[in-house]
Write a protein that holds these residues in place. Structure first.
Motif, short mmCIF file in Angstrom:
data_model
loop_
_atom_site.label_atom_id
_atom_site.label_comp_id
_atom_site.label_asym_id
_atom_site.label_seq_id
_atom_site.Cartn_x
_atom_site.Cartn_y
_atom_site.Cartn_z
N LEU A 181 0.88 -1.17 0.00
CA LEU A 181 0.00 0.00 0.00
C LEU A 181 0.91 1.22 0.00
N ILE A 182 0.64 2.15 -0.90
CA ILE A 182 1.45 3.37 -0.95
C ILE A 182 0.55 4.58 -0.71
N ALA A 183 1.14 5.66 -0.22
CA ALA A 183 0.34 6.87 0.05
C ALA A 183 1.14 8.09 -0.33
N THR A 184 0.42 9.10 -0.79
CA THR A 184 1.06 10.36 -1.14
C THR A 184 1.54 11.06 0.14
N GLN A 185 2.57 11.87 0.00
CA GLN A 185 3.08 12.61 1.16
C GLN A 185 2.10 13.75 1.48
N ASN A 186 2.10 14.20 2.73
CA ASN A 186 1.29 15.35 3.15
C ASN A 186 -0.21 15.19 2.90
N LEU A 187 -0.77 14.08 3.33
CA LEU A 187 -2.23 13.90 3.28
C LEU A 187 -2.88 14.89 4.25
N SER A 188 -4.06 15.37 3.92
CA SER A 188 -4.79 16.24 4.85
C SER A 188 -5.14 15.42 6.10
N ALA A 189 -5.47 16.09 7.19
CA ALA A 189 -5.80 15.40 8.44
C ALA A 189 -6.99 14.46 8.24
N GLU A 190 -7.97 14.91 7.45
CA GLU A 190 -9.17 14.08 7.21
C GLU A 190 -8.80 12.80 6.45
#
Ligand SMILES: Nc1ncnc2c1ncn2[C@@H]1O[C@H](COP(=O)(O)OP(=O)(O)OP(=O)(O)O)[C@@H](O)[C@H]1O
Ligand SMILES: O=P(O)(O)OC[C@H]1O[C@H](OP(=O)(O)OP(=O)(O)O)[C@H](O)[C@@H]1O
Ligand SMILES: [Mg+2]
Length: 283
Positions: A181-190
């Motif tokens: 699973l990968i995620a973008t950097q700097n996701l919003s708090a929500e």
């Protein structure tokens, strides 16, 4: 709403969809629709070519993705990984035609090697002090030696049947991979909150897959021996049976140890052993 990119059709697709469904997330998918929204979780799913997924997540077009580590590292974004998912396990290996003499990686010096992974392979060969000519092709790599395109190849291997079927011999493992699973950097708090919920569910599903629920009857006198074999999550649940001197024991066993443990349980006097799948397991 969080946006997750998964492979449209290929080796990762089915397991990715199954994992999302087992997380209790419902959605309608069809071959032609490249985007769908979950009906009971704030999730939008995009169906893409796997090679495009790291770039979309890096750019924030998708918040999350499921992709092989091989593709992620080749694309130069290993830092996007948040969690290994335990499926699509494979290796990236070097292979040469079966009749060719091969003793070490130094034998590849100056040769032509066909691959879809020039970055990973280039780094590996540089680390070994070997210089070779890399030919980048996007698929059917195993055909290259037999049509005179290359002396060796570097491609994904799982069972080894593709290598065997094309007269090739695996000689070096360059990289080991599984779906992540990968995620973008700097996701919003929500969005971070939604990601945390999704990971919590994925971990519960994966833990459940690795374990089985076991119920058995045993003579009271064998209880110590049964305890020793069944550590359980905390400790086994023991309830008396109507028959004097007998108890029912319930516990959780690891899928890998399961056959070994049931054999030993029978040997110490356990009977009526039932084994059940676990749907979710929350620690
Ligand atoms: N034989 C295999 N066994 C297990 N996992 C594999 C195997 N082959 C590939 N994989 C893993 O699955 C991923 C997707 O493989 P697939 O062959 O579907 O990719 P593809 O043909 O590039 O797909 P796309 O059309 O999306 O670009 C690979 O990057 C790798 O991580
Ligand atoms: O060791 P094996 O079990 O034979 O698996 C290895 C093969 O699987 C993958 O191709 P895939 O079948 O996904 O086809 P593709 O060329 O369309 O990616 C990979 O590129 C290898 O060719
Ligand atoms: Mg691809």
């Amino acid at each position: 709403m969080i946006r997750l990119a998964i492979q449209k059709s290929g080796r990762l697709s089915e397991d990715s969809l199954n994992l999302i469904r087992e997380c209790g997330i419902s959605f309608v998918s069809s071959t032609y629709k490249l985007k769908t929204e979950a009906t009971n979780f704030p999730l939008e799913i995009l169906f893409l070519r796997d090679d495009d997924i790291p770039g979309y997540v890096q750019d924030g077009v998708a918040d999350l993705g499921i992709v092989g580590q091989n593709v992620l590292v080749e694309a130069g974004h290993p830092d996007l990984e948040v969690e290994a998912l335990g499926f699509s396990k494979c290796r990236l290996s070097l292979a040469v035609p079966r009749g060719v003499n091969y003793t070490s990686v130094a034998d590849l010096q100056g040769l032509n090697i066909a691959t879809s992974y020039p970055e990973i392979l280039g780094r590996y060969l540089a680390g070994e002090g070997v210089q070779a000519h890399l030919h980048t092709i996007s698929g059917s790599v195993e055909i290259a030696p037999s049509i005179g395109l290359a002396d060796a190849i570097c491609d994904i291997v799982s069972s080894g049947s593709t290598l065997l079927g094309n007269g090739l011999r695996e000689v070096e493992t360059v990289f080991r991979s599984e779906a992540v699973l990968i995620a973008t950097q700097n996701l919003s708090a929500e969005k971070q909150e939604i990601l945390d919920q999704l990971r919590f569910r994925m971990q519960a599903v994966r833990r459940a897959r690795r374990n089985k629920y076991i119920i058995l009857n045993a003579p009271q006198s064998a209880l110590e021996a049964v305890y020793a074999l069944l550590p359980g999550i905390k400790s086994p649940t023991v309830t008396p049976l109507a028959e004097e001197g007998w108890v029912s024991v319930q516990s959780v066993v690891n899928e890998d140890d399961f056959w070994h443990i049931t054999g030993q349980l029978k040997a110490v006097g356990a009977e009526g052993i039932l084994v059940l799948p676990i749907e979710k397991m929350i620690s």
